[in-house]
Design an enzyme around this catalytic site. Structure first.
Site, PDB file in Angstrom:
ATOM      1  N   ASP A 196       0.805  -1.220   0.000  1.00  0.00           N
ATOM      2  CA  ASP A 196       0.000   0.000   0.000  1.00  0.00           C
ATOM      3  C   ASP A 196       0.840   1.272   0.000  1.00  0.00           C
ATOM      4  O   ASP A 196       2.055   1.233   0.224  1.00  0.00           O
ATOM      5  CB  ASP A 196      -0.959  -0.002   1.199  1.00  0.00           C
ATOM      6  CG  ASP A 196      -0.306  -0.536   2.476  1.00  0.00           C
ATOM      7  OD1 ASP A 196       0.931  -0.560   2.562  1.00  0.00           O
ATOM      8  OD2 ASP A 196      -1.045  -0.938   3.393  1.00  0.00           O
ATOM      9  N   HIS A 228      -7.391  -4.711  10.154  1.00  0.00           N
ATOM     10  CA  HIS A 228      -7.094  -4.465   8.738  1.00  0.00           C
ATOM     11  C   HIS A 228      -5.815  -5.186   8.314  1.00  0.00           C
ATOM     12  O   HIS A 228      -4.920  -5.426   9.122  1.00  0.00           O
ATOM     13  CB  HIS A 228      -7.057  -2.964   8.409  1.00  0.00           C
ATOM     14  CG  HIS A 228      -5.887  -2.199   8.918  1.00  0.00           C
ATOM     15  ND1 HIS A 228      -5.984  -0.928   9.441  1.00  0.00           N
ATOM     16  CD2 HIS A 228      -4.561  -2.491   8.979  1.00  0.00           C
ATOM     17  CE1 HIS A 228      -4.797  -0.494   9.783  1.00  0.00           C
ATOM     18  NE2 HIS A 228      -3.912  -1.422   9.521  1.00  0.00           N
ATOM     19  N   GLU A 242      -9.818  -1.887   5.329  1.00  0.00           N
ATOM     20  CA  GLU A 242     -10.476  -1.596   6.598  1.00  0.00           C
ATOM     21  C   GLU A 242     -11.713  -2.487   6.763  1.00  0.00           C
ATOM     22  O   GLU A 242     -12.190  -3.078   5.783  1.00  0.00           O
ATOM     23  CB  GLU A 242     -10.891  -0.118   6.625  1.00  0.00           C
ATOM     24  CG  GLU A 242      -9.735   0.865   6.476  1.00  0.00           C
ATOM     25  CD  GLU A 242      -8.916   1.032   7.766  1.00  0.00           C
ATOM     26  OE1 GLU A 242      -8.867   0.111   8.600  1.00  0.00           O
ATOM     27  OE2 GLU A 242      -8.302   2.105   7.922  1.00  0.00           O
TER      28      GLU A 242
HETATM   29  C1  F6R Z   1       1.411  -1.566   6.147  1.00  0.00           C
HETATM   30  C2  F6R Z   1       0.067  -2.088   6.245  1.00  0.00           C
HETATM   31  C3  F6R Z   1      -0.706  -2.133   7.514  1.00  0.00           C
HETATM   32  C4  F6R Z   1       0.131  -2.479   8.738  1.00  0.00           C
HETATM   33  C5  F6R Z   1      -0.745  -2.456   9.993  1.00  0.00           C
HETATM   34  C6  F6R Z   1       0.070  -2.697  11.241  1.00  0.00           C
HETATM   35  O1  F6R Z   1       1.892  -1.698   4.821  1.00  0.00           O
HETATM   36  O2  F6R Z   1      -0.432  -2.466   5.254  1.00  0.00           O
HETATM   37  O3  F6R Z   1      -1.735  -3.073   7.375  1.00  0.00           O
HETATM   38  O4  F6R Z   1       0.717  -3.732   8.566  1.00  0.00           O
HETATM   39  O5  F6R Z   1      -1.359  -1.211  10.112  1.00  0.00           O
HETATM   40  O6  F6R Z   1       0.921  -1.608  11.424  1.00  0.00           O
HETATM   41  P1  F6R Z   1       2.107  -1.644  12.466  1.00  0.00           P
HETATM   42  O7  F6R Z   1       3.045  -2.692  12.000  1.00  0.00           O
HETATM   43  O8  F6R Z   1       2.729  -0.267  12.407  1.00  0.00           O
HETATM   44  O9  F6R Z   1       1.501  -1.961  13.786  1.00  0.00           O
END
Ligand code: F6R
Length: 246
Positions: free
Chosen positions: A67, A138, A143
């Protein structure tokens, strides 16, 4: 879903790194699906070490990132392109042209989503997809409410996601409101999926994921429809699921 329980963040990162490096040793032309965020940082650190100390090479590897924020260019320090270049790509021997991330500044977001999905089909799907887990379930930026049939698309970020990611920005208002993300179908095309979760903050999401009920309200639950998913959790992330079992 295969569950691997480890002690802490460091163990999660090194376990995941072993799996990624094994994939590369098995096929030096592998396609890796990559996530941004705090969770895979330790893994990326280990992979960098692998190049320096274990003769692992990324010369022929391709990467497809999940993303990118809409409106942030590759030189914006909060763009996912900048993050990936900084935290991984520039520290390993991968040619930058082998690394793919949606273009958050594309004039037509719709055309960019179509281009990216076609690219996934052309060079991918990933042999191994790395995923972090959002506190609201997510995956990518899919979402709650994202349909199972979704491919790469533009999403309006939930306030909980923006708030959680605000730690990387000057303030909440600076966090983009939209992002381009691979969809659920794009993710499920991968040959194998590795989900990482660490820390207390992820415990409710891990508990819900492991309950095994597939629901649009909790996009990570779609992963139950894939037959090669490994979830690596540390003690804190597993704590609520564990309490349930006792
Ligand atoms: C990032 C992504 C998100 C994260 C998720 C967890 O490319 O797609 O789905 O993997 O928000 O984020 P962290 O690792 O910062 O807790």
């Amino acid at each position: 879903m295969k569950l691997i329980r480890v002690e802490n963040y460091e163990e999660m990162s090194s376990y995941a790194a072993r799996l990624v490096e094994q994939q590369i040793l098995d096929n030096s032309h592998s396609v890796l699906g990559l996530a941004t965020g705090s969770t895979p940082l330790g893994l990326y650190g280990e992979l960098i070490q692998g190049v320096r100390e274990r003769n692992i090479t990324y010369r022929d590897i391709q990467t497809i990132s999940l993303d990118e924020y809409c409106g942030l260019s590759s030189d914006h320090p909060n763009s996912y392109r900048y993050f990936m270049n900084d935290k991984l790509f520039r520290q390993i021997d991968i040619p930058l042209e082998n690394t793919h991330i949606p273009d958050g500044t594309a004039v037509s977001v719709e055309a960019e989503c179509e281009r990216y999905e076609a690219l996934i089909d052309e060079i991918g799907p990933p042999d191994l997809q790395i995923l972090g887990l959002g506190t609201n379930g997510h995956i990518g930026f899919n979402e709650p409410g994202t349909p199972e049939t979704s491919v790469t698309h533009c999403v309006k970020l939930e306030e909980s996601t923006r708030t959680s990611n605000a730690r990387f920005f000057k303030d909440l208002d600076s966090v983009p409101t939209h992002a381009i993300t691979m969809g659920i179908q794009s993710i499920l095309k991968s040959e194998e999926i590795l989900v990482l979760a660490s820390g207390k903050k992820k415990a409710p999401a891990v508990k819900r994921l492991l309950a095994g009920t597939v629901s649009e309200d909790f996009p990570a639950s779609y992963l139950w429809q894939h037959n090669r998913v490994t979830l690596i959790v540390d003690k804190e992330a597993y704590s609520l699921a564990m309490a349930e079992k006792e």
